[in-house]
Write a protein that holds these residues in place. Structure first.
Motif, mmCIF file in Angstrom:
data_model
loop_
_atom_site.group_PDB
_atom_site.id
_atom_site.type_symbol
_atom_site.label_atom_id
_atom_site.label_comp_id
_atom_site.label_asym_id
_atom_site.label_seq_id
_atom_site.Cartn_x
_atom_site.Cartn_y
_atom_site.Cartn_z
ATOM 1 N N ALA A 154 -18.345 49.056 15.524
ATOM 2 C CA ALA A 154 -19.288 49.777 14.562
ATOM 3 C C ALA A 154 -20.720 48.930 14.127
ATOM 4 C CB ALA A 154 -18.405 50.136 14.061
ATOM 5 N N LEU A 155 -19.530 47.856 13.838
ATOM 6 C CA LEU A 155 -20.928 47.623 12.786
ATOM 7 C C LEU A 155 -22.557 46.858 13.834
ATOM 8 C CD1 LEU A 155 -19.106 45.516 9.734
ATOM 9 C CD2 LEU A 155 -19.534 48.111 10.255
ATOM 10 N N GLY A 156 -21.508 46.514 14.876
ATOM 11 C CA GLY A 156 -22.415 45.758 15.490
ATOM 12 C C GLY A 156 -23.133 44.470 15.125
ATOM 13 N N GLY A 157 -24.287 44.078 15.742
ATOM 14 C CA GLY A 157 -25.505 43.397 15.570
ATOM 15 C C GLY A 157 -24.821 41.960 16.112
ATOM 16 N N SER A 158 -26.234 41.121 15.882
ATOM 17 C CA SER A 158 -25.431 39.997 17.075
ATOM 18 C C SER A 158 -25.400 39.006 15.415
ATOM 19 C CB SER A 158 -26.979 39.635 17.533
ATOM 20 O OG SER A 158 -28.066 38.288 16.596
ATOM 21 N N PRO A 159 -24.615 37.502 15.965
ATOM 22 C CA PRO A 159 -24.104 36.252 15.780
ATOM 23 C C PRO A 159 -25.650 36.122 14.985
ATOM 24 C CG PRO A 159 -22.655 36.529 17.277
ATOM 25 C CD PRO A 159 -23.834 37.549 17.915
ATOM 26 N N ALA A 160 -26.262 36.007 15.627
ATOM 27 C CA ALA A 160 -27.526 35.391 15.069
ATOM 28 C C ALA A 160 -28.539 36.136 13.864
ATOM 29 C CB ALA A 160 -28.772 34.903 15.717
ATOM 30 N N ASP A 161 -28.361 37.643 13.964
ATOM 31 C CA ASP A 161 -28.335 38.340 12.445
ATOM 32 C C ASP A 161 -27.999 37.791 10.936
ATOM 33 O OD1 ASP A 161 -29.344 39.903 10.546
ATOM 34 O OD2 ASP A 161 -28.843 41.687 11.754
ATOM 35 N N PRO A 162 -29.097 37.174 10.252
ATOM 36 C CA PRO A 162 -28.771 36.871 9.320
ATOM 37 C C PRO A 162 -28.109 37.884 8.105
ATOM 38 C CG PRO A 162 -31.081 36.690 8.838
ATOM 39 C CD PRO A 162 -30.994 36.628 10.835
ATOM 40 N N HIS A 163 -28.154 39.868 8.666
ATOM 41 C CA HIS A 163 -27.845 40.727 7.343
ATOM 42 C C HIS A 163 -26.820 41.230 8.271
ATOM 43 C CE1 HIS A 163 -31.323 38.524 4.982
ATOM 44 N NE2 HIS A 163 -31.754 38.770 5.891
ATOM 45 N N ARG A 164 -26.351 41.065 9.220
ATOM 46 C CA ARG A 164 -25.424 41.299 9.949
ATOM 47 C C ARG A 164 -24.444 41.031 9.162
ATOM 48 N NH1 ARG A 164 -21.522 39.583 14.647
ATOM 49 N NH2 ARG A 164 -20.784 37.630 13.812
ATOM 50 N N ILE A 165 -23.040 42.532 8.799
ATOM 51 C CA ILE A 165 -21.624 42.630 8.045
ATOM 52 C C ILE A 165 -20.543 41.730 9.414
ATOM 53 C CG2 ILE A 165 -20.091 43.211 7.199
ATOM 54 C CD1 ILE A 165 -22.111 45.220 5.898
ATOM 55 N N GLY A 166 -20.098 40.203 9.303
ATOM 56 C CA GLY A 166 -19.235 39.567 10.238
ATOM 57 C C GLY A 166 -18.139 40.540 9.788
ATOM 58 N N VAL A 167 -17.508 39.997 11.266
ATOM 59 C CA VAL A 167 -15.623 40.723 10.451
ATOM 60 C C VAL A 167 -15.329 39.749 10.748
ATOM 61 C CG1 VAL A 167 -14.242 41.828 11.691
ATOM 62 C CG2 VAL A 167 -16.408 42.794 11.668
ATOM 63 N N GLY A 168 -13.485 39.766 9.803
ATOM 64 C CA GLY A 168 -12.463 38.706 10.410
ATOM 65 C C GLY A 168 -10.944 39.064 9.912
ATOM 66 N N GLY A 169 -10.678 38.653 10.149
ATOM 67 C CA GLY A 169 -8.848 38.504 10.481
ATOM 68 C C GLY A 169 -8.117 38.184 9.222
ATOM 69 N N GLN A 170 -7.061 38.997 8.944
ATOM 70 C CA GLN A 170 -6.451 37.952 7.550
ATOM 71 C C GLN A 170 -5.449 37.257 7.796
ATOM 72 O OE1 GLN A 170 -5.251 41.705 6.107
ATOM 73 N NE2 GLN A 170 -7.034 43.028 6.060
ATOM 74 N N ASP A 171 -5.393 36.397 8.404
ATOM 75 C CA ASP A 171 -4.219 36.045 9.034
ATOM 76 C C ASP A 171 -4.633 35.491 10.852
ATOM 77 O OD1 ASP A 171 -1.950 34.006 8.945
ATOM 78 O OD2 ASP A 171 -0.875 35.466 9.676
ATOM 79 N N CYS A 172 -3.656 34.236 11.090
ATOM 80 C CA CYS A 172 -3.825 34.426 12.688
ATOM 81 C C CYS A 172 -2.455 33.049 12.819
ATOM 82 C CB CYS A 172 -5.145 33.041 13.207
ATOM 83 S SG CYS A 172 -5.471 32.534 12.631
ATOM 84 N N HIS A 173 -2.652 33.510 14.067
ATOM 85 C CA HIS A 173 -1.026 32.540 14.198
ATOM 86 C C HIS A 173 -1.716 30.674 14.844
ATOM 87 C CE1 HIS A 173 2.854 30.336 16.273
ATOM 88 N NE2 HIS A 173 3.349 31.657 15.704
ATOM 89 N N ALA A 174 -0.623 29.692 14.313
ATOM 90 C CA ALA A 174 -1.573 28.646 14.840
ATOM 91 C C ALA A 174 -1.612 28.680 16.332
ATOM 92 C CB ALA A 174 -0.554 27.422 14.325
ATOM 93 N N ARG A 175 -0.391 28.976 17.291
ATOM 94 C CA ARG A 175 -0.843 28.566 18.916
ATOM 95 C C ARG A 175 -2.028 29.593 19.274
ATOM 96 N NH1 ARG A 175 4.068 26.472 20.363
ATOM 97 N NH2 ARG A 175 4.747 24.836 18.918
ATOM 98 N N SER A 176 -2.344 29.951 20.335
ATOM 99 C CA SER A 176 -3.232 30.299 20.974
ATOM 100 C C SER A 176 -2.050 31.378 21.812
ATOM 101 C CB SER A 176 -3.754 29.448 21.775
ATOM 102 O OG SER A 176 -3.250 29.231 22.938
ATOM 103 N N SER A 177 -0.906 31.436 22.076
ATOM 104 C CA SER A 177 -0.948 32.325 22.892
ATOM 105 C C SER A 177 0.475 31.709 23.062
ATOM 106 C CB SER A 177 -1.630 32.494 24.073
ATOM 107 O OG SER A 177 -1.380 31.659 25.030
ATOM 108 N N GLY A 178 1.287 32.703 23.467
ATOM 109 C CA GLY A 178 3.094 32.792 23.666
ATOM 110 C C GLY A 178 4.516 33.394 23.529
ATOM 111 N N ALA A 179 5.446 33.124 22.345
ATOM 112 C CA ALA A 179 6.190 34.620 22.203
ATOM 113 C C ALA A 179 6.237 34.472 21.100
ATOM 114 C CB ALA A 179 7.560 33.648 23.177
#
Ligand code: PGA
Length: 254
Positions: free
Chosen positions: A55-80
């Motif tokens: 919805a917010l769009g914009g390329s990472p190179a655009d200094p005035h876009r709003i970037g999106v982030g997560g609030q947490d992540c797991h240490a592993r890249s995938s798995g059970a």
């Protein structure tokens, strides 16, 4: 060393449904037209990361876009790991940032500094900017242990390969989060100076890391808090849900 660009990040916590994307879009439109000095980010619940990034769009190179982030992540890249989300998944959904070690995660999910460090490493592995949170409890502050606690959390929560380009530190006193209470500018200055000193002692580019203050940042106190030395921006909870609360905070760092 390049000047540190201010960064204001909204942490929506467990708030927000699809209908809330309109509020985020209004913020993005305002950022596009007003071009604030600060870089802006919004961290919605995981269910909205992909939709918000779209919805917010914009390329990472655009200094005035709003970037999106997560609030947490797991240490592993995938798995059970039922119910968890990896840094790679956040990246794939369009995220730029991920908050790790928020005090609510440390308290509600027993996350230790070692866990936070592993999550920060995961963020870096996935190409995300890790926003690593540290902060003392009221009991620790009253016992005069604030700087000792913060130094310990920094030492143990930051990976050795952290760098200014991939790591942001958020100082969030636990007693200030969601309470309407904030430290005095002098108290914030003391902690931020200590964090800066630690970073400079440990990392070649320690002077370049951005240090955010978080905990009851509101339109009426933002200007005072954002003016403190070594405060490069804010991590904003409740006041990031509505543009009318969030925007004065963005403008406080202009
Ligand atoms: P608050 O939350 O602004 O609602 O106090 C800040 C945070 O927890 O990041």
């Amino acid at each position: 060393m390049a000047a540190r660009r201010p960064l204001i990040v909204g942490n929506w916590k467990m708030n927000g449904l699809k209908a809330s994307l309109a509020e985020a879009k209004a913020m993005a439109d305002r950022a596009a037209s007003e071009k604030p000095k600060a870089e802006l980010g919004l961290c919605p619940p995981a269910t909205l990361v992909a939709a918000m990034a779209k919805a917010l769009g914009g390329s990472p190179a655009d200094p005035h876009r709003i970037g999106v982030g997560g609030q947490d992540c797991h240490a592993r890249s995938s798995g059970a790991h039922t119910g968890d989300i990896s840094a790679e998944m956040l990246k794939d959904a369009g995220a730029t940032y991920v908050i790790v070690g928020h005090s609510e995660r440390r308290a509600d999910h027993g996350e230790t500094d070692a866990v936070v460090r592993a999550k920060a490493q995961a963020a870096h592995r996935a190409g995300l900017i890790a926003i690593i949170c540290v902060g003392e409890t009221l009991a620790q502050r009253d016992a005069g242990e604030t700087l000792k606690v913060i130094n310990g959390q920094l030492r143990a929560s930051l990976p050795d390969d952290a760098a200014a380009a991939n790591t942001v530190i958020a100082y969030e006193p636990v007693w200030a989060i969601g309470t309407g209470r904030t430290p005095t500018p002098a108290q914030v200055a003391e902690v931020h100076a200590a964090i800066r000193q630690d970073l400079m002692a440990r990392f070649d580019d320690g002077a370049g890391f951005r240090l955010l203050y978080g905990g009851s940042v509101k339109p009426d106190n933002a200007r005072q808090l954002m003016a403190v030395a070594d405060v490069d921006g804010a991590l904003v909870g409740g006041a990031s849900l509505k543009i009318n609360d969030f925007w004065p905070i963005v403008e406080a760092k202009n």
